[in-house]
Every structure is written in C-alpha cells, then in structure tokens.
Design a protein around this motif. Structure first.
Motif, PDB file in Angstrom:
ATOM      1  N   LEU A  64       4.851   3.048 -13.109  1.00 41.04           N
ATOM      2  CA  LEU A  64       6.196   3.188 -12.557  1.00 41.04           C
ATOM      3  C   LEU A  64       6.206   4.132 -11.366  1.00 41.04           C
ATOM      4  O   LEU A  64       6.747   3.824 -10.304  1.00 41.04           O
ATOM      5  N   ASN A  65       5.576   5.299 -11.540  1.00 34.03           N
ATOM      6  CA  ASN A  65       5.616   6.306 -10.487  1.00 34.03           C
ATOM      7  C   ASN A  65       4.914   5.831  -9.223  1.00 34.03           C
ATOM      8  O   ASN A  65       5.387   6.064  -8.108  1.00 34.03           O
ATOM      9  N   PHE A  66       3.769   5.168  -9.375  1.00 37.25           N
ATOM     10  CA  PHE A  66       3.065   4.773  -8.156  1.00 37.25           C
ATOM     11  C   PHE A  66       3.673   3.529  -7.516  1.00 37.25           C
ATOM     12  O   PHE A  66       3.519   3.309  -6.317  1.00 37.25           O
ATOM     13  N   SER A  67       4.432   2.741  -8.298  1.00 37.30           N
ATOM     14  CA  SER A  67       5.043   1.550  -7.693  1.00 37.30           C
ATOM     15  C   SER A  67       6.142   1.937  -6.703  1.00 37.30           C
ATOM     16  O   SER A  67       6.270   1.308  -5.645  1.00 37.30           O
ATOM     17  N   PHE A  68       6.940   2.961  -7.009  1.00 35.23           N
ATOM     18  CA  PHE A  68       8.011   3.375  -6.093  1.00 35.23           C
ATOM     19  C   PHE A  68       7.418   3.861  -4.759  1.00 35.23           C
ATOM     20  O   PHE A  68       7.964   3.596  -3.691  1.00 35.23           O
ATOM     21  N   ILE A  69       6.310   4.601  -4.849  1.00 33.40           N
ATOM     22  CA  ILE A  69       5.643   5.070  -3.632  1.00 33.40           C
ATOM     23  C   ILE A  69       4.925   3.905  -2.944  1.00 33.40           C
ATOM     24  O   ILE A  69       4.956   3.773  -1.712  1.00 33.40           O
ATOM     25  N   GLY A  70       4.278   3.061  -3.741  1.00 30.88           N
ATOM     26  CA  GLY A  70       3.501   1.944  -3.193  1.00 30.88           C
ATOM     27  C   GLY A  70       4.349   0.971  -2.397  1.00 30.88           C
ATOM     28  O   GLY A  70       3.910   0.438  -1.369  1.00 30.88           O
ATOM     29  N   LEU A 192       3.713  -5.685  -6.158  1.00 30.56           N
ATOM     30  CA  LEU A 192       2.648  -6.684  -6.058  1.00 30.56           C
ATOM     31  C   LEU A 192       3.059  -7.841  -5.139  1.00 30.56           C
ATOM     32  O   LEU A 192       2.249  -8.346  -4.350  1.00 30.56           O
ATOM     33  N   ILE A 193       4.323  -8.260  -5.239  1.00 34.72           N
ATOM     34  CA  ILE A 193       4.814  -9.329  -4.360  1.00 34.72           C
ATOM     35  C   ILE A 193       4.758  -8.890  -2.895  1.00 34.72           C
ATOM     36  O   ILE A 193       4.313  -9.642  -2.017  1.00 34.72           O
ATOM     37  N   LEU A 194       5.179  -7.654  -2.639  1.00 34.60           N
ATOM     38  CA  LEU A 194       5.145  -7.145  -1.268  1.00 34.60           C
ATOM     39  C   LEU A 194       3.714  -6.998  -0.760  1.00 34.60           C
ATOM     40  O   LEU A 194       3.437  -7.215   0.425  1.00 34.60           O
ATOM     41  N   THR A 195       2.800  -6.626  -1.653  1.00 36.84           N
ATOM     42  CA  THR A 195       1.385  -6.510  -1.255  1.00 36.84           C
ATOM     43  C   THR A 195       0.841  -7.870  -0.830  1.00 36.84           C
ATOM     44  O   THR A 195       0.170  -7.995   0.205  1.00 36.84           O
ATOM     45  N   LEU A 291      -1.828  -0.258  -1.600  1.00 35.78           N
ATOM     46  CA  LEU A 291      -1.674  -0.313  -3.060  1.00 35.78           C
ATOM     47  C   LEU A 291      -2.658   0.628  -3.760  1.00 35.78           C
ATOM     48  O   LEU A 291      -2.255   1.460  -4.584  1.00 35.78           O
ATOM     49  N   ILE A 292      -3.935   0.523  -3.413  1.00 39.92           N
ATOM     50  CA  ILE A 292      -4.935   1.328  -4.124  1.00 39.92           C
ATOM     51  C   ILE A 292      -4.822   2.799  -3.724  1.00 39.92           C
ATOM     52  O   ILE A 292      -5.085   3.690  -4.545  1.00 39.92           O
ATOM     53  N   GLY A 293      -4.402   3.069  -2.490  1.00 40.97           N
ATOM     54  CA  GLY A 293      -4.179   4.450  -2.077  1.00 40.97           C
ATOM     55  C   GLY A 293      -3.053   5.088  -2.875  1.00 40.97           C
ATOM     56  O   GLY A 293      -3.162   6.241  -3.310  1.00 40.97           O
ATOM     57  N   SER A 294      -1.972   4.341  -3.094  1.00 41.07           N
ATOM     58  CA  SER A 294      -0.849   4.844  -3.891  1.00 41.07           C
ATOM     59  C   SER A 294      -1.292   5.108  -5.322  1.00 41.07           C
ATOM     60  O   SER A 294      -0.900   6.114  -5.942  1.00 41.07           O
TER      61      SER A 294
END
Length: 337
Positions: A64-70, A192-195, A291-294
C-alpha cells in the motif's frame, strides 16, 4: 553455419545480454531489493523469535505504502526523461486531496469528487507545463513556486480543517481507495496499470521516443521536427495527473484528508525515480525502474522501522541512497564508455 560460427554467435548474444543487464540500473535495484528481502526475513524477528517481516500484514502495508509513491514516480519519470523536474507533486497531491474531500463533504457524488481532484491536478500541471515549455522558465523555479502555491491554497480552501465525512457516496469512495481486487489493493492495481501504460508509451509510441530525444538533446530534437513544447507540456500534465490519482486513492484509503497530505512526498518520489535509473540529466528512465525504485525505498523505510530506527532518520537514508544511485550510474557509464 559451422559449429564454431554458431558457438561464436551464441557467445556473442549471451555477452550482449549480460552487458545490457550490467548497464541496467533497474536490474541492480531488483537484485538489491531481493537481497534486502532476504536480510530482513532473516533479521526480522521479534523478541519471541516470531517472524515480523514475512507476514501478510507487513507485505500489505509495504504494498500500500509504495503504491501511492509509485503512482507519482511513474509520472515523475516521464518528466525526468525530458531533463526536467517537478518539485510540486507532494503539494499538488495535498491540494487535489482537499478538493476531493471538500466536494464530497459538500454533498456531491463520487464522480464529482474524483473529477474535482483530477481537474485540480491537471490545472497545476497545465500551469507548470506552460511556464516551462512555452515561456522557457526553469523547471526547478516553476515547480518550487507551485509547491508553495498549492500548499498555501490547500490551507486557504480547507481553512485548516480535516474532511472525514464524504457525503452520500462515502462507502463507494472509501471502497475505491481502500478496497482490493482479487486480494490485491486497488492502489497497487492502479500502479501496475500505469506502469504497463507508460512502458508501452515509452517503447512503442512516437511520444515516448520524443521524450527520450528531448532529454538527450533538446536542440537536436527541435531541429528534427519534434514538437518539443507540446511533448514537454504533456509530460508535466501526466505527472500532475498521477499526483491527483494518488491523492484520491490515499484519501479513500485513510477515510480523511488534511492540508498536510503529501508533505515532503516529492523527495520520496524523486528518490524512487532516480534510484530506479532515471537520469536527472535527461534521456534515461523506464516505467519498471519507477516501480522497482519505489519498492526499494519503501523496503528501506520498512526495514528501518522494524529495526527501531527513529523515523526522523528516514530522510537521511533516502538522501544517501539518491546520492549513491547517481554515483553508481556515473561509475557504470564511465566504465561502459
């Protein structure tokens, strides 16, 4: 083709693949993330010997936390590829969240609330993009100014109040931000969709090629007919739009919003993009890298919390990783050349 020629061709191809991986920062960030997971799973036990890292609850928190930043890092990557920067994303996120919360608490439906948040973000991106692309102002100065403007407007509009009652569609709005799809958090699905979207756009469309061309050499891109101003403006619009999307998701997940939403998120977003391989000089970056950086940044933060490190030290570690990532990129570029 003889056996010797075939062997030589296979060796050449294998060597080429290894060289590509060696030069790929997202590959090494992935290796670092896997290594850190192994270390945290080994060290992540409490005083009773119970595992605290490899638990469903902890993984859900990390996701959850990394998705908001990602989500925002994906937009930031598009801007950085053009050799730009957007320091206002945290404040745009705060203002968009306030616009959404205020609209919903005024009795409007969820569609109006989401539209208010996204249109607010787009308006900020429009101003940033116009001043940078068509007026020729520095991205650093323009987005720093927008950072201050948005944070101030969030205070003015909210009157320094918290919004936690979201009108007739409150349950639906909360389920959008805090719900899940087949056990995967909605915010993670959106990221994931945005990636995939950005990865496709960067690799298979003229827009993506133009972003890299502008970041590599803006003058050359202009001379070859690339619509530099329009493409740069679209990058800032996309970046602000991702900040608005992230704001809506996190407000729905938390069930409330204050004007402090997104405070200093710009540091974590830029850190995620840079650690994932985006070059601040422009011309380099990828959707997977964002994504992986986030994920790595959130993993570091999670590890520090589990180790009992004071949260005030998190900014120090994130800053050190930004410097390390940029230095590593320089060293690898020097060796490759």
């Amino acid at each position: 083709m003889t056996d010797a020629s075939l062997t030589k061709a296979i060796d050449s191809q294998t060597h080429s693949v290894w060289q590509q991986l060696y030069r790929s920062q997202p590959f090494w960030v992935t290796v670092a993330a896997i290594g850190l997971c192994v270390v945290l799973s080994w060290a992540g036990t409490n005083s009773r010997g119970e595992q605290v890292f490899f638990t469903a609850q902890n993984f859900n928190n990390v996701a959850l936390n990394f998705s908001f930043i990602g989500i925002i890092a994906i937009g930031m990557t598009a801007v950085i590829i053009t050799a730009g920067i957007d320091l206002s994303v945290g404040s745009v996120m705060g203002l968009s969240g306030i616009a959404t919360g205020l609209t919903l608490s005024s009795g409007y439906g969820v569609e109006a609330g989401i539209a208010a948040g996204l249109l607010t973000a787009l308006a900020c991106g429009l101003v940033n993009g116009f001043l940078i692309s068509y007026v020729g102002l520095s991205p650093f100065v323009v987005t720093l100014g927008m950072l201050s403007i948005c944070r101030s407007l969030a205070l003015v509009v909210s009157n320094n109040k918290m919004f936690y009652e979201f009108g007739p569609d409150e349950d639906l709005f909360v389920s959008i931000g805090g719900g899940s799809y087949f056990g995967i958090a909605n915010s993670l699905v959106l990221m994931l969709i945005l990636t995939i979207f950005l990865g496709f756009m960067l690799n298979y469309t003229a827009w993506g090629r133009h972003l890299y061309a502008i970041g590599s050499n803006e003058n050359a891109a202009t001379m070859t007919g690339v619509p530099v101003k329009a493409v740069k403006m679209s990058a800032y619009l996309f970046c602000s739009l991702t900040a608005g999307m992230s704001a809506i998701m996190i407000v729905g997940w938390m069930g409330s919003v204050t004007n402090a939403l997104g405070m200093i998120y710009e540091l974590r977003v830029i850190a995620s993009a840079v650690i994932g391989g985006a070059d601040l000089m422009g011309g380099v970056g990828s959707a997977y890298g964002a994504l992986i950086g986030s994920f790595l940044v959130e993993l570091i933060r999670n590890g520090l919390l589990m180790a009992g490190v004071d949260p005030y030290w998190q900014g120090t570690f994130v800053g050190l990783f930004i410097i390390f990532a940029v230095a590593l990129e320089k060293i690898r570029s020097h060796r490759s050349s």
